[in-house]
Enzyme design. Structure first.
Site, mmCIF file in Angstrom:
data_model
loop_
_atom_site.group_PDB
_atom_site.id
_atom_site.type_symbol
_atom_site.label_atom_id
_atom_site.label_comp_id
_atom_site.label_asym_id
_atom_site.label_seq_id
_atom_site.Cartn_x
_atom_site.Cartn_y
_atom_site.Cartn_z
ATOM 1 N N GLU A 81 -31.583 -21.419 8.228
ATOM 2 C CA GLU A 81 -30.939 -22.640 7.739
ATOM 3 C C GLU A 81 -31.492 -23.842 8.499
ATOM 4 O O GLU A 81 -30.952 -24.937 8.382
ATOM 5 C CB GLU A 81 -29.419 -22.538 7.845
ATOM 6 C CG GLU A 81 -28.873 -22.394 9.229
ATOM 7 C CD GLU A 81 -27.354 -22.330 9.247
ATOM 8 O OE1 GLU A 81 -26.843 -21.260 9.594
ATOM 9 O OE2 GLU A 81 -26.688 -23.311 8.930
ATOM 10 N N CYS A 113 -25.487 -19.436 7.841
ATOM 11 C CA CYS A 113 -25.720 -18.313 8.767
ATOM 12 C C CYS A 113 -25.664 -16.954 8.078
ATOM 13 O O CYS A 113 -25.951 -15.924 8.692
ATOM 14 C CB CYS A 113 -24.685 -18.354 9.889
ATOM 15 S SG CYS A 113 -24.609 -19.946 10.698
ATOM 16 N N THR A 154 -22.475 -25.858 21.364
ATOM 17 C CA THR A 154 -22.656 -24.597 20.616
ATOM 18 C C THR A 154 -24.054 -24.530 19.989
ATOM 19 O O THR A 154 -24.254 -23.851 19.001
ATOM 20 C CB THR A 154 -21.578 -24.417 19.524
ATOM 21 O OG1 THR A 154 -21.716 -25.448 18.547
ATOM 22 C CG2 THR A 154 -20.180 -24.467 20.107
ATOM 23 N N SER A 203 -14.030 -25.765 10.125
ATOM 24 C CA SER A 203 -14.997 -24.656 10.081
ATOM 25 C C SER A 203 -14.384 -23.376 10.648
ATOM 26 O O SER A 203 -14.654 -22.281 10.153
ATOM 27 C CB SER A 203 -16.288 -25.035 10.815
ATOM 28 O OG SER A 203 -16.105 -25.072 12.211
ATOM 29 N N HIS A 235 -20.368 -12.692 13.239
ATOM 30 C CA HIS A 235 -21.157 -13.905 13.427
ATOM 31 C C HIS A 235 -20.532 -14.680 14.584
ATOM 32 O O HIS A 235 -19.318 -14.875 14.620
ATOM 33 C CB HIS A 235 -21.144 -14.740 12.137
ATOM 34 C CG HIS A 235 -21.698 -16.109 12.353
ATOM 35 N ND1 HIS A 235 -22.952 -16.316 12.885
ATOM 36 C CD2 HIS A 235 -21.168 -17.350 12.147
ATOM 37 C CE1 HIS A 235 -23.175 -17.617 12.977
ATOM 38 N NE2 HIS A 235 -22.107 -18.262 12.544
ATOM 39 N N LYS A 244 -11.376 -14.781 17.945
ATOM 40 C CA LYS A 244 -10.405 -15.370 17.013
ATOM 41 C C LYS A 244 -10.392 -14.581 15.697
ATOM 42 O O LYS A 244 -9.350 -14.297 15.126
ATOM 43 C CB LYS A 244 -10.782 -16.826 16.690
ATOM 44 C CG LYS A 244 -10.533 -17.833 17.791
ATOM 45 C CD LYS A 244 -11.007 -19.210 17.303
ATOM 46 C CE LYS A 244 -11.053 -20.250 18.408
ATOM 47 N NZ LYS A 244 -9.740 -20.762 18.772
ATOM 48 N N ASN A 278 -25.669 -20.442 19.663
ATOM 49 C CA ASN A 278 -25.653 -20.135 18.236
ATOM 50 C C ASN A 278 -27.080 -20.002 17.717
ATOM 51 O O ASN A 278 -27.908 -20.898 17.907
ATOM 52 C CB ASN A 278 -24.915 -21.238 17.465
ATOM 53 C CG ASN A 278 -24.531 -20.786 16.055
ATOM 54 O OD1 ASN A 278 -24.904 -19.689 15.619
ATOM 55 N ND2 ASN A 278 -23.788 -21.616 15.342
HETATM 56 N N1 CAA Z 1 -10.367 -24.103 30.323
HETATM 57 C C1 CAA Z 1 -10.253 -23.122 29.381
HETATM 58 N N2 CAA Z 1 -10.187 -23.370 28.050
HETATM 59 C C2 CAA Z 1 -10.238 -24.661 27.654
HETATM 60 C C3 CAA Z 1 -10.361 -25.723 28.582
HETATM 61 C C4 CAA Z 1 -10.421 -25.410 29.969
HETATM 62 N N3 CAA Z 1 -10.550 -26.355 30.890
HETATM 63 N N4 CAA Z 1 -10.400 -26.876 27.875
HETATM 64 C C5 CAA Z 1 -10.309 -26.546 26.559
HETATM 65 N N5 CAA Z 1 -10.217 -25.214 26.439
HETATM 66 C C6 CAA Z 1 -10.144 -24.428 25.191
HETATM 67 C C7 CAA Z 1 -9.253 -25.029 24.124
HETATM 68 O O1 CAA Z 1 -7.885 -24.712 24.355
HETATM 69 C C8 CAA Z 1 -9.820 -24.382 22.889
HETATM 70 O O2 CAA Z 1 -9.379 -23.050 22.805
HETATM 71 P P1 CAA Z 1 -8.700 -22.499 21.434
HETATM 72 O O3 CAA Z 1 -9.767 -22.662 20.374
HETATM 73 O O4 CAA Z 1 -8.424 -21.074 21.741
HETATM 74 O O5 CAA Z 1 -7.533 -23.359 21.159
HETATM 75 C C9 CAA Z 1 -11.318 -24.299 23.189
HETATM 76 O O6 CAA Z 1 -11.453 -24.469 24.606
HETATM 77 C C10 CAA Z 1 -12.127 -25.382 22.506
HETATM 78 O O7 CAA Z 1 -11.508 -26.598 22.743
HETATM 79 P P2 CAA Z 1 -11.408 -27.719 21.598
HETATM 80 O O8 CAA Z 1 -10.995 -27.108 20.288
HETATM 81 O O9 CAA Z 1 -10.619 -28.853 22.135
HETATM 82 O O10 CAA Z 1 -12.977 -28.132 21.541
HETATM 83 P P3 CAA Z 1 -13.718 -29.142 20.646
HETATM 84 O O11 CAA Z 1 -12.810 -30.072 19.927
HETATM 85 O O12 CAA Z 1 -14.754 -29.757 21.535
HETATM 86 O O13 CAA Z 1 -14.421 -28.252 19.506
HETATM 87 C C11 CAA Z 1 -15.627 -26.597 18.360
HETATM 88 C C12 CAA Z 1 -14.775 -26.901 19.600
HETATM 89 C C13 CAA Z 1 -14.832 -26.960 17.111
HETATM 90 C C14 CAA Z 1 -15.946 -25.121 18.330
HETATM 91 C C15 CAA Z 1 -16.925 -27.437 18.456
HETATM 92 O O14 CAA Z 1 -17.707 -26.962 19.505
HETATM 93 C C16 CAA Z 1 -17.757 -27.415 17.171
HETATM 94 O O15 CAA Z 1 -17.557 -28.242 16.285
HETATM 95 N N6 CAA Z 1 -18.713 -26.452 17.084
HETATM 96 C C17 CAA Z 1 -19.607 -26.327 15.939
HETATM 97 C C18 CAA Z 1 -18.905 -25.699 14.743
HETATM 98 C C19 CAA Z 1 -18.657 -24.219 14.873
HETATM 99 O O16 CAA Z 1 -19.274 -23.531 15.642
HETATM 100 N N7 CAA Z 1 -17.708 -23.739 14.070
HETATM 101 C C20 CAA Z 1 -17.409 -22.311 14.038
HETATM 102 C C21 CAA Z 1 -17.071 -21.813 12.648
HETATM 103 S S1 CAA Z 1 -18.367 -22.292 11.476
HETATM 104 C C22 CAA Z 1 -19.572 -21.086 11.636
HETATM 105 O O17 CAA Z 1 -19.342 -20.044 12.170
HETATM 106 C C23 CAA Z 1 -20.929 -21.398 11.097
HETATM 107 C C24 CAA Z 1 -21.811 -21.824 12.209
HETATM 108 O O18 CAA Z 1 -22.531 -21.031 12.789
HETATM 109 C C25 CAA Z 1 -21.770 -23.244 12.619
#
Ligand code: CAA
Length: 389
Positions: A81, A113, A154, A203, A235, A244, A278
């Protein structure tokens, strides 16, 4: 009579460089626990300026060609992709770099993916029709988000090559498959961008919905009960996502969600993804490589696969690990591909992140950076120039 068809050989490659999450956290002020525990990532691979999906794909496939030769390969499926061209398949460059026969069909597949799983299933169909042929399936991707965006932590890059044949030495792929498609905008990359756009929380929800949908279909098609699997290869956009998804499926099926049991089912599938990041299409098969390389003998045991591609398409299917598979693994080479990477400081990472060829049709050579077997020497007249090192 139904044939035994599946993954006969599996090899991986990744980028020249690595960015530790501690380096990123020091730059952006994030508490490191969010990366190490919250998303389950330690470091991410970063390709050199003279590496891309072609050089990584060829590097992953070359050891397979060295072991099995080219005589029976009549199809190359290249899943990605992070495509480098809207018309020509990246697989054609790989075909040339590896010296494959002209009597080969080569095609590139795309559905985020999920593409490599489509490739694997297509390959099984081709081998079913002509059991003498082998199909080379390559999954290769560079995951790139905007600097200082939530997705940045990521990122990653890697390729996995799989040889699909009858009487496979590693994993026999089973029927049925559970399928799921939904039109969602959780993650996408318009043609005019080289970084992906994503709605992070959407997502995650879309992935969980797809996991549930594939499982429902898999069960209705007469698949195995969830409790029967020795391990689950999900994945892994970030390794916490696998946890999760597994908790979600266990809940859905009414099973206990004891963290110790979940860790036992997944733990060994995350070792490569946690340090590579990733790798989009390659991610679920890096999970398989890590599992086979590390787990106690899995001979005869069923393993589950959940392949998810944003947008979204997903598939749940099973494979049975073949007795004697351990003699055919590439554990040393896989671990070396990861441990040989050179660490980047933040400035070095940023320079590579921003590297882009001018679109002026001129001659643009790349700096010599990769120590891998293939390199992208540059572009000239809008044509990419690859060479064997
Ligand atoms: N210690 C331990 N844990 C902590 C922490 C700390 N100090 N601070 C935060 N965390 C935890 C949070 O509680 C959260 O855990 P949960 O998900 O269990 O609630 C985790 O860390 C992430 O925190 P946030 O949700 O606040 O983080 P974020 O807003 O920065 O976003 C994300 C995280 C959405 C994954 C972001 O990295 C992102 O957008 N990633 C790209 C999209 C992605 O990977 N999506 C996955 C599904 S889509 C897919 O699978 C296709 C693909 O390949 C992209």
């Amino acid at each position: 009579m139904s044939l035994s068809i599946g993954i006969h050989d599996l090899s991986l490659a990744t980028g020249e460089f690595v960015l530790e999450h501690t380096t990123l956290a020091a730059h952006n002020g994030t508490e490191i626990g969010k990366y190490h525990v919250g998303i389950g990532q330690e470091s991410m691979s970063v390709p050199a300026a003279d590496e891309d999906i072609v050089t990584m794909g060829a590097a992953a496939a070359a050891p397979i060609i060295a072991r099995h030769g080219t005589d029976r390969i009549r199809t190359v499926v290249f899943a990605t992709e992070s495509s480098i061209d809207q018309a020509k398949s990246a697989g054609v460059y790989v075909h040339s770099l590896l010296g494959l026969s002209s009597a080969t069909r080569v095609v590139e597949l795309k559905q985020a993916c999920y593409g490599a799983t489509a490739g694997l299933q297509f390959a099984i169909g081709l081998v079913q029709r002509d059991p003498a042929q082998q199909v080379l399936v390559i999954a290769s991707d560079v995951s790139k988000y905007d600097l200082d965006s939530p997705g940045e932590a990521t990122q990653g890059a890697a390729a996995v090559a799989m040889l699909v044949s009858v009487d496979p030495a590693l994993v026999r792929i089973e029927d049925p498959s559970g399928l799921f498609t939904a039109d969602v905008m959780d993650f996408w990359r318009p043609n005019y961008r080289d970084t992906a756009l994503v709605d992070g929380q959407e997502s995650i929800g879309a992935y969980l919905q797809a996991a549930e949908g594939t499982w429902k279909d898999y069960s209705e098609q007469g698949g195995r009960p969830l409790g029967e699997f020795a391990a689950f290869c999900y994945h892994q956009p970030f390794t916490k996502m696998a946890y999760k998804a597994h908790r979600h499926l266990l809940n859905y099926c009414g099973y206990d969600t004891d963290p110790g049991d979940i860790a036992r089912a997944l733990g060994q599938t995350t070792a490569y993804n946690t340090v590579i990041g990733n790798s989009y299409t390659a991610s679920v098969y890096l999970g398989l490589a890590a599992l086979l390389d590390q787990a106690d003998d899995l001979s005869g045991r069923p393993v589950a696969f959940l392949s998810y591609g944003s947008g979204s398409v997903a598939e749940f299917f099973a494979g049975t690990v073949v007795a004697g598979y351990r003699e055919h693994l590439r554990t040393g080479a896989n671990q070396e591909a990861i441990s040989r990477r050179t660490p980047l400081d933040y400035a070095g990472y940023r320079e590579l992140h921003e590297f882009k060829f001018p679109a002026d049709g001129g001659d643009h050579a790349t700096p010599q950076q990769t120590t891998g077997p293939f390199r992208l020497a540059g572009i000239s007249g809008h044509k990419r120039l690859y060479q064997r090192r």
